[in-house]
Motif scaffolding. Structure first.
Motif, PDB file in Angstrom:
ATOM      1  N   LYS A 218       0.899  -1.220   0.002  1.00 53.83           N
ATOM      2  CA  LYS A 218      -0.070  -0.123   0.009  1.00 53.83           C
ATOM      3  C   LYS A 218       0.965   1.121   0.040  1.00 53.83           C
ATOM      4  O   LYS A 218       0.585   2.296  -0.605  1.00 53.83           O
ATOM      5  CB  LYS A 218      -0.811   0.024   1.116  1.00 53.83           C
ATOM      6  N   THR A 219       1.931   1.226   0.797  1.00 54.44           N
ATOM      7  CA  THR A 219       2.841   2.421   0.880  1.00 54.44           C
ATOM      8  C   THR A 219       3.404   2.818  -0.601  1.00 54.44           C
ATOM      9  O   THR A 219       3.351   3.728  -1.090  1.00 54.44           O
ATOM     10  CB  THR A 219       4.223   2.184   1.899  1.00 54.44           C
ATOM     11  N   PHE A 220       3.792   1.377  -1.333  1.00 56.93           N
ATOM     12  CA  PHE A 220       4.405   1.573  -2.720  1.00 56.93           C
ATOM     13  C   PHE A 220       3.487   2.305  -3.648  1.00 56.93           C
ATOM     14  O   PHE A 220       3.674   3.184  -4.404  1.00 56.93           O
ATOM     15  CB  PHE A 220       4.736   0.170  -3.072  1.00 56.93           C
ATOM     16  N   TRP A 221       1.960   1.839  -3.587  1.00 56.63           N
ATOM     17  CA  TRP A 221       1.077   2.540  -4.601  1.00 56.63           C
ATOM     18  C   TRP A 221       0.735   3.961  -4.282  1.00 56.63           C
ATOM     19  O   TRP A 221       0.332   4.726  -4.940  1.00 56.63           O
ATOM     20  CB  TRP A 221       0.032   1.682  -4.766  1.00 56.63           C
ATOM     21  N   ARG A 222       0.906   4.228  -3.076  1.00 56.36           N
ATOM     22  CA  ARG A 222       0.005   5.506  -2.481  1.00 56.36           C
ATOM     23  C   ARG A 222       1.022   6.689  -2.138  1.00 56.36           C
ATOM     24  O   ARG A 222       0.828   7.739  -2.107  1.00 56.36           O
ATOM     25  CB  ARG A 222      -0.730   5.131  -1.236  1.00 56.36           C
ATOM     26  N   ILE A 223       2.557   6.130  -1.947  1.00 58.16           N
ATOM     27  CA  ILE A 223       3.417   7.254  -1.552  1.00 58.16           C
ATOM     28  C   ILE A 223       4.562   7.330  -2.645  1.00 58.16           C
ATOM     29  O   ILE A 223       4.761   8.015  -3.439  1.00 58.16           O
ATOM     30  CB  ILE A 223       4.036   7.022  -0.194  1.00 58.16           C
ATOM     31  N   THR A 224       5.032   6.108  -3.010  1.00 61.89           N
ATOM     32  CA  THR A 224       6.226   5.730  -3.795  1.00 61.89           C
ATOM     33  C   THR A 224       5.841   6.179  -5.371  1.00 61.89           C
ATOM     34  O   THR A 224       6.577   7.036  -5.724  1.00 61.89           O
ATOM     35  CB  THR A 224       6.817   4.544  -3.615  1.00 61.89           C
ATOM     36  N   VAL A 225       5.052   5.544  -5.653  1.00 61.37           N
ATOM     37  CA  VAL A 225       4.777   5.779  -7.190  1.00 61.37           C
ATOM     38  C   VAL A 225       4.202   7.263  -7.544  1.00 61.37           C
ATOM     39  O   VAL A 225       4.716   7.765  -8.495  1.00 61.37           O
ATOM     40  CB  VAL A 225       3.607   4.778  -7.650  1.00 61.37           C
TER      41      VAL A 225
END
Length: 312
Positions: A218-225
Motif C-alpha cells: 500500500k505504501t508503494f502505490w500510495r506514496i512511492t509511485v
C-alpha cells in the motif's frame, strides 16, 4: 560681485546617464561563452546542419553518385505505400513495448529494493556493470550464448530435457530475444535513475505511513509511485526514444531477418542509405521517425504531467 546661478532644466528634460555595465558581468559573460562555445559549435556541426541537410534531401532523389534532383513530396508518397516501412514500424513498436514494460518494471523493483534494503556502492556498481559494456559486445556475447548449435544456453535447455530454440532464427522469438538482451544491459542504469528519484522522497512520508499501519504494498502505490511520477516520466521518455533507436544489436545478430522479422526502422534507414544508396528516401523515413518520436514524447510528458510534482 553677484554669482550667476545656472538655469535649472525642467525635470522632464533631465535624462539619467545609461547605467554602465559592470566589468565583472562582462568578464563572466566571456567565460560563460567560452564554456558554451565548444558544445554549441559541436551541436551546430554534428546535429543542426546534418538535420537541415537531411530535411532537404528528403525532398530530393539523391544517391551520392549524381547531383540531387528535387522531387517534392514523392518520397513521402512512396513511404505511405511502402509495406517494408510499415512492417519496420510495427516491428519497432513490438520491440519498444517489450523493452519498456520489462525494463521499467525490473528497474523499479531493483531501485525500491536498493532504497529500502541497502544503499551500498558495491551493489550499485554491480547493477550498473552491464551498462558499461559496449552494446555491440553485449549483443555478440548473447548471440554466442543463445546460438542454436553451440550456445551454452541451448545446451542448458537440452540438459533440462527440452528442445533447442532458435532464438535468433525464429521469427516469433527474434524480437523478444533482442528486447530482453537490451533489457539486461540497460536495466541497471534505469534502476539508478529511479533510485536517485527515490532519494528525493522525504523519509517522513514513509514514517507517517508506517504509523498509520499501511503495509509495504500500500505504501508503494500510495506514496512511492505518486511522488516518483516526474522521474518516471522522464525515464520513460528517454527509454522510449532510446528503444526506437535500436540498431547495433540487430546489425550484429539478425541483420533484419528472418524475413524482415527484426528489420526495425533504424536498420531499414541504414539499409536504404548505405546498401541501396537511396539517401533521399532514407532521409524522408528519418524525418518521419523524428516526427513520430517528437509526438510520442510530447504526448507522454503531457499525460504524465512531468513538469508537476506532488511534493510541492
Amino acid at each position: 560681485m553677484a554669482t550667476i546661478t545656472p538655469p535649472v532644466r525642467p525635470r522632464d528634460e533631465v535624462r539619467a546617464a545609461p547605467p554602465r555595465m559592470p566589468r565583472r558581468w562582462n568578464r563572466e559573460s566571456v567565460v560563460a561563452l567560452c564554456f558554451v562555445a565548444p558544445a554549441a559549435i559541436g551541436f551546430a556541426i554534428f546535429t543542426l546542419v546534418p538535420a537541415i541537410r537531411g530535411l532537404y534531401y528528403s525532398f530530393t532523389d539523391y544517391d551520392v553518385f549524381r547531383p540531387e534532383s528535387f522531387v517534392g513530396t514523392a518520397n513521402y508518397e512512396r513511404m505511405a505505400t511502402d509495406p517494408i516501412f510499415w512492417n519496420s514500424l510495427v516491428v519497432t513498436l513490438q520491440y519498444v513495448v517489450i523493452n519498456i514494460v520489462f525494463q521499467t518494471v525490473f528497474a523499479l523493483v531493483l531501485a525500491v529494493l536498493m532504497h529500502r534494503l541497502t544503499q551500498s556502492l558495491v551493489i550499485r556498481g554491480i547493477i550498473l556493470g552491464p551498462y558499461l559494456v559496449a552494446n555491440v559486445i553485449v549483443a555478440l556475447v548473447w548471440f554466442w550464448i543463445l546460438d542454436y548449435q553451440i550456445g551454452i544456453g541451448n545446451q542448458f535447455i537440452e540438459w533440462l530435457g527440452l528442445d533447442r530454440l532458435a532464438f535468433f532464427g525464429d521469427s516469433a522469438l527474434a524480437i523478444p530475444t533482442i528486447a530482453f538482451i537490451n533489457v539486461w544491459r540497460h536495466v541497471g542504469y534505469t534502476a539508478l535513475l529511479i533510485f536517485a528519484g527515490l532519494q528525493m522522497i522525504p523519509k517522513e512520508m514513509y514514517e507517517a505511513s508506517a504509523i498509520d499501519g499501511a503495509g509495504e504494498w500500500k505504501t508503494f502505490w500510495r506514496i512511492t509511485v505518486p511522488l516518483l511520477r516526474p522521474v518516471l516520466a522522464v525515464v520513460l521518455v528517454v527509454s522510449i526514444i532510446g528503444s526506437f533507436q535500436i540498431f547495433d544489436t540487430v546489425a550484429v545478430t539478425t541483420q533484419g531477418g528472418p524475413v524482415n522479422a527484426t528489420r526495425v526502422i533504424y536498420y531499414y534507414i541504414y539499409d536504404l542509405a548505405f546498401n541501396r544508396y537511396e539517401f533521399g528516401y532514407a532521409s524522408a523515413v528519418s524525418v518521419a521517425l523524428f516526427v513520430i518520436l517528437a509526438g510520442i514524447s510530447l504526448l507522454q510528458l503531457r499525460l504524465t504531467r512531468a513538469n508537476q510534482s506532488d511534493l510541492a
